[in-house]
Design a protein around this motif. Structure first.
Motif, PDB file in Angstrom:
ATOM      1  N   ASN A   2     -37.595   6.821  14.878  1.00 55.88           N
ATOM      2  CA  ASN A   2     -36.025   7.804  14.254  1.00 55.88           C
ATOM      3  C   ASN A   2     -35.310   7.918  14.680  1.00 55.88           C
ATOM      4  OD1 ASN A   2     -38.826   8.384  12.501  1.00 55.88           O
ATOM      5  ND2 ASN A   2     -39.241   9.849  14.120  1.00 55.88           N
ATOM      6  N   CYS A   3     -34.735   7.153  15.254  1.00 52.02           N
ATOM      7  CA  CYS A   3     -33.277   7.443  15.289  1.00 52.02           C
ATOM      8  C   CYS A   3     -32.231   6.053  14.269  1.00 52.02           C
ATOM      9  CB  CYS A   3     -32.378   5.585  16.295  1.00 52.02           C
ATOM     10  SG  CYS A   3     -33.497   6.471  18.455  1.00 52.02           S
ATOM     11  N   LYS A   4     -31.274   6.942  14.271  1.00 48.05           N
ATOM     12  CA  LYS A   4     -30.455   6.345  12.776  1.00 48.05           C
ATOM     13  C   LYS A   4     -29.713   4.964  13.995  1.00 48.05           C
ATOM     14  CE  LYS A   4     -29.007  11.345  10.752  1.00 48.05           C
ATOM     15  NZ  LYS A   4     -27.316  11.711  10.487  1.00 48.05           N
ATOM     16  N   HIS A   5     -29.055   4.479  12.784  1.00 48.44           N
ATOM     17  CA  HIS A   5     -27.970   3.460  12.933  1.00 48.44           C
ATOM     18  C   HIS A   5     -27.377   2.938  12.382  1.00 48.44           C
ATOM     19  CE1 HIS A   5     -32.265   1.210  14.833  1.00 48.44           C
ATOM     20  NE2 HIS A   5     -32.201   2.109  14.384  1.00 48.44           N
ATOM     21  N   ALA A   6     -25.859   2.599  13.384  1.00 48.87           N
ATOM     22  CA  ALA A   6     -24.448   2.422  13.197  1.00 48.87           C
ATOM     23  C   ALA A   6     -24.334   0.969  13.211  1.00 48.87           C
ATOM     24  CB  ALA A   6     -23.963   3.598  13.052  1.00 48.87           C
ATOM     25  N   PHE A   7     -23.641   0.635  12.024  1.00 46.82           N
ATOM     26  CA  PHE A   7     -23.577  -0.258  11.984  1.00 46.82           C
ATOM     27  C   PHE A   7     -21.810  -1.341  11.735  1.00 46.82           C
ATOM     28  CE2 PHE A   7     -27.816  -0.862  10.844  1.00 46.82           C
ATOM     29  CZ  PHE A   7     -28.352  -1.603  11.340  1.00 46.82           C
ATOM     30  N   LEU A   8     -21.198  -2.168  12.815  1.00 48.16           N
ATOM     31  CA  LEU A   8     -20.062  -2.502  12.542  1.00 48.16           C
ATOM     32  C   LEU A   8     -20.436  -4.170  11.463  1.00 48.16           C
ATOM     33  CD1 LEU A   8     -17.436  -1.148  15.296  1.00 48.16           C
ATOM     34  CD2 LEU A   8     -17.351  -1.441  12.614  1.00 48.16           C
ATOM     35  N   PRO A   9     -19.361  -4.770  10.864  1.00 40.38           N
ATOM     36  CA  PRO A   9     -19.680  -6.420  10.304  1.00 40.38           C
ATOM     37  C   PRO A   9     -18.518  -6.442  11.939  1.00 40.38           C
ATOM     38  CG  PRO A   9     -18.399  -4.622   9.141  1.00 40.38           C
ATOM     39  CD  PRO A   9     -18.794  -3.188   9.910  1.00 40.38           C
ATOM     40  N   LYS A  10     -18.968  -8.165  12.033  1.00 39.81           N
ATOM     41  CA  LYS A  10     -18.450  -8.701  12.889  1.00 39.81           C
ATOM     42  C   LYS A  10     -16.497  -8.778  13.104  1.00 39.81           C
ATOM     43  CE  LYS A  10     -21.468 -11.673  14.739  1.00 39.81           C
ATOM     44  NZ  LYS A  10     -21.748 -13.329  14.583  1.00 39.81           N
ATOM     45  N   GLY A  69     -25.905  -4.729   8.833  1.00 40.30           N
ATOM     46  CA  GLY A  69     -25.308  -5.415  10.439  1.00 40.30           C
ATOM     47  C   GLY A  69     -25.537  -6.157   9.289  1.00 40.30           C
ATOM     48  N   HIS A  70     -25.182  -7.522  10.593  1.00 44.36           N
ATOM     49  CA  HIS A  70     -25.364  -8.718   9.938  1.00 44.36           C
ATOM     50  C   HIS A  70     -26.938  -9.545  11.011  1.00 44.36           C
ATOM     51  CE1 HIS A  70     -24.908 -13.134   9.950  1.00 44.36           C
ATOM     52  NE2 HIS A  70     -25.050 -13.415  10.830  1.00 44.36           N
ATOM     53  N   THR A  71     -27.269 -10.719   9.944  1.00 40.87           N
ATOM     54  CA  THR A  71     -29.222 -10.591  10.054  1.00 40.87           C
ATOM     55  C   THR A  71     -28.818 -12.325   9.956  1.00 40.87           C
ATOM     56  OG1 THR A  71     -29.683  -9.986   8.500  1.00 40.87           O
ATOM     57  CG2 THR A  71     -30.287  -8.844  10.107  1.00 40.87           C
ATOM     58  N   ASN A  72     -29.770 -12.885  10.560  1.00 40.92           N
ATOM     59  CA  ASN A  72     -30.527 -14.287   9.779  1.00 40.92           C
ATOM     60  C   ASN A  72     -31.230 -13.853   8.566  1.00 40.92           C
ATOM     61  OD1 ASN A  72     -33.423 -13.060  11.386  1.00 40.92           O
ATOM     62  ND2 ASN A  72     -32.761 -15.126  13.074  1.00 40.92           N
ATOM     63  N   GLY A  73     -32.509 -14.581   7.860  1.00 45.01           N
ATOM     64  CA  GLY A  73     -32.947 -14.557   7.400  1.00 45.01           C
ATOM     65  C   GLY A  73     -33.991 -13.744   7.512  1.00 45.01           C
ATOM     66  N   LYS A  74     -34.439 -13.689   8.646  1.00 48.81           N
ATOM     67  CA  LYS A  74     -35.831 -13.359   8.528  1.00 48.81           C
ATOM     68  C   LYS A  74     -36.093 -11.379   8.665  1.00 48.81           C
ATOM     69  CE  LYS A  74     -40.037 -13.356  11.699  1.00 48.81           C
ATOM     70  NZ  LYS A  74     -40.540 -14.748  12.700  1.00 48.81           N
ATOM     71  N   GLN A  75     -34.654 -11.396   9.535  1.00 50.65           N
ATOM     72  CA  GLN A  75     -34.014  -9.803  10.018  1.00 50.65           C
ATOM     73  C   GLN A  75     -34.074  -9.164   9.030  1.00 50.65           C
ATOM     74  OE1 GLN A  75     -31.230 -11.303  13.148  1.00 50.65           O
ATOM     75  NE2 GLN A  75     -32.445 -10.434  14.760  1.00 50.65           N
ATOM     76  N   LEU A  76     -33.519 -10.291   7.908  1.00 51.79           N
ATOM     77  CA  LEU A  76     -32.347  -9.258   6.420  1.00 51.79           C
ATOM     78  C   LEU A  76     -33.865  -9.014   5.846  1.00 51.79           C
ATOM     79  CD1 LEU A  76     -30.367  -8.562   4.324  1.00 51.79           C
ATOM     80  CD2 LEU A  76     -30.450 -11.075   3.876  1.00 51.79           C
TER      81      LEU A  76
END
Length: 187
Positions: free
Chosen positions: A74-82, A151-158
């Motif tokens: 239940n954490c929130k997630h913040a992402f920055l593109p590379k 965020g950026h991911t590989n295919g499986k993570q996406l």
């Protein structure tokens, strides 16, 4: 801008960057080998005020994010593109290199991951729209991650992240259309 939740970052330089951008408290993991004491601190923070995980857009940052998520749901997630987290010479990537404006934007877009998501986007969709198995798949995944703020991911993570954030099929298809239009415009 005051942030109620405690922001989990990797190190001191990230804390400095966060405090330049917003009024917030942080917990530093001091790298990817997170110890039990730090996990307990994060768990307490999540119970009392809520937590936003804001790690670097690289492999160690994703490892830290995954470790915390496993122990503290239940954490929130913040992402920055590379490209928004690169230092001026472009060699290093990290939250500490992002502008205050980009940090504030990422924090405003922070989202919770859901534990029991409904499947709305299939692996077949990812293949059909060129996010897996094509030469341009990596760049498409990067752009999709930016548009959807996941965020950026590989295919499986996406696939997993689309499910966890419960991205609707309509939202996904709008992002796909935007990517296709951008590709057509760029030739």
């Amino acid at each position: 801008m005051k942030i109620k939740e405690i922001i989990v970052v990797e190190g001191k330089d990230d804390t400095v960057a966060i405090k330049r951008a917003v009024d917030a408290d942080t917990i530093e993991t001091n790298g990817s080998a997170i110890n039990g004491k730090t996990i307990e601190q994060i768990r307490l923070a999540a119970d009392l005020r809520g937590v936003i995980i804001f790690t670097d857009p690289d492999f160690p940052g994703e490892k830290i994010r995954k470790t915390i998520s496993q122990h503290v749901p239940n954490c929130k997630h913040a992402f920055l593109p590379k490209h928004l987290a690169k230092e001026k010479n472009g060699k290093k990537i990290g939250v500490e290199h992002a502008s205050p404006e980009h940090i504030r934007f990422a924090l405003r877009k922070a989202r919770k991951m859901e534990n029991e998501p409904k499947e709305q986007i299939s692996r077949e969709d990812l293949i059909n729209y060129g996010f897996i198995g094509e030469e341009r798949s990596k760049s498409r995944r990067e752009r999709l991650g930016e548009i959807l703020k996941i965020g950026h991911t590989n295919g499986k993570q996406l696939y997993k992240r689309l499910k966890m954030f419960q991205i609707s099929r309509d939202t996904f298809l709008q992002a796909v259309e935007q990517i296709l239009q951008e590709e057509r415009s760029n030739g």
